[in-house]
Design a protein around this motif. Structure first.
Motif, PDB file in Angstrom:
ATOM      1  N   ASP A  37     103.214  26.733  45.566  1.00  0.00           N
ATOM      2  CA  ASP A  37     103.562  26.214  44.036  1.00  0.00           C
ATOM      3  C   ASP A  37     104.339  25.644  43.458  1.00  0.00           C
ATOM      4  O   ASP A  37     104.947  25.591  42.339  1.00  0.00           O
ATOM      5  N   LYS A  52      99.559  30.279  40.715  1.00  0.00           N
ATOM      6  CA  LYS A  52      98.145  29.744  42.324  1.00  0.00           C
ATOM      7  C   LYS A  52      97.793  28.440  42.288  1.00  0.00           C
ATOM      8  O   LYS A  52      97.179  27.848  41.973  1.00  0.00           O
ATOM      9  N   LYS A  55      96.990  27.605  45.145  1.00  0.00           N
ATOM     10  CA  LYS A  55      95.520  27.699  45.847  1.00  0.00           C
ATOM     11  C   LYS A  55      94.520  26.663  44.886  1.00  0.00           C
ATOM     12  O   LYS A  55      93.574  26.595  45.564  1.00  0.00           O
ATOM     13  N   THR A  58      94.245  23.930  47.036  1.00  0.00           N
ATOM     14  CA  THR A  58      93.934  24.501  48.007  1.00  0.00           C
ATOM     15  C   THR A  58      92.303  24.170  48.199  1.00  0.00           C
ATOM     16  O   THR A  58      91.571  23.575  48.389  1.00  0.00           O
ATOM     17  N   ALA A  59      91.704  24.541  47.167  1.00  0.00           N
ATOM     18  CA  ALA A  59      90.406  24.923  46.781  1.00  0.00           C
ATOM     19  C   ALA A  59      89.513  23.746  46.027  1.00  0.00           C
ATOM     20  O   ALA A  59      88.683  23.332  46.696  1.00  0.00           O
ATOM     21  N   ASP A  91      99.524  36.740  54.242  1.00  0.00           N
ATOM     22  CA  ASP A  91      99.203  36.294  52.716  1.00  0.00           C
ATOM     23  C   ASP A  91     100.159  35.319  52.079  1.00  0.00           C
ATOM     24  O   ASP A  91      99.641  34.321  50.885  1.00  0.00           O
ATOM     25  N   LYS A  94      96.395  32.502  52.691  1.00  0.00           N
ATOM     26  CA  LYS A  94      95.643  33.191  52.837  1.00  0.00           C
ATOM     27  C   LYS A  94      95.087  32.038  51.425  1.00  0.00           C
ATOM     28  O   LYS A  94      95.763  31.817  49.962  1.00  0.00           O
ATOM     29  N   GLY A  95      94.283  31.394  51.324  1.00  0.00           N
ATOM     30  CA  GLY A  95      93.376  30.125  50.556  1.00  0.00           C
ATOM     31  C   GLY A  95      94.444  28.861  49.687  1.00  0.00           C
ATOM     32  O   GLY A  95      94.188  28.837  48.526  1.00  0.00           O
ATOM     33  N   ARG A  96      95.422  28.677  50.497  1.00  0.00           N
ATOM     34  CA  ARG A  96      96.675  28.273  50.324  1.00  0.00           C
ATOM     35  C   ARG A  96      96.905  27.377  51.552  1.00  0.00           C
ATOM     36  O   ARG A  96      97.713  26.503  51.360  1.00  0.00           O
TER      37      ARG A  96
END
Length: 98
Positions: A37, A52, A55, A58-59, A91, A94-96
């Motif tokens: 971040d 975030k 994240k 990455t999305a 953690d 996850k998502g990143r």
């Protein structure tokens, strides 16, 4: 988890810490790339992270890789990033991570 400014994945060797992403070796031929971040402007890492942000980056990346699949090659392997780190480190990726 709140924002991630610096990852601390001990189960993989750190290869490179950039302005925004941290890269870890997964075996001899793959990298785990984790988007933090952190914010960078004019080659300076600013003090206040954006929660975030990693994240979201990455999305966006995942969206465009899927959209352009079959047109432009990419570096995705299909390996779930959460499976290459220790359970207590999941953690952080996850998502990143890709």
């Amino acid at each position: 988890m709140a924002e991630i400014v610096t990852t601390s994945i001990k189960s993989l060797p750190l290869v490179y810490r950039g302005k925004v992403r941290d890269s870890y070796a997964v075996g001899d031929d793959k990298l785990l790339i984790v988007a933090s971040d952190r914010i960078s402007a004019f080659d300076v890492i600013l003090g206040d992270p954006i929660p975030k942000k990693g994240k979201i980056l990455t999305a966006l990346t995942d969206f465009w890789f899927k959209e352009l699949d079959g047109i432009v090659p990419n570096h995705l392997t299909g390996i779930d990033p959460e499976t290459v780190v220790a359970p207590e480190e999941r953690d952080q990726v996850k998502g990143r991570a890709v």
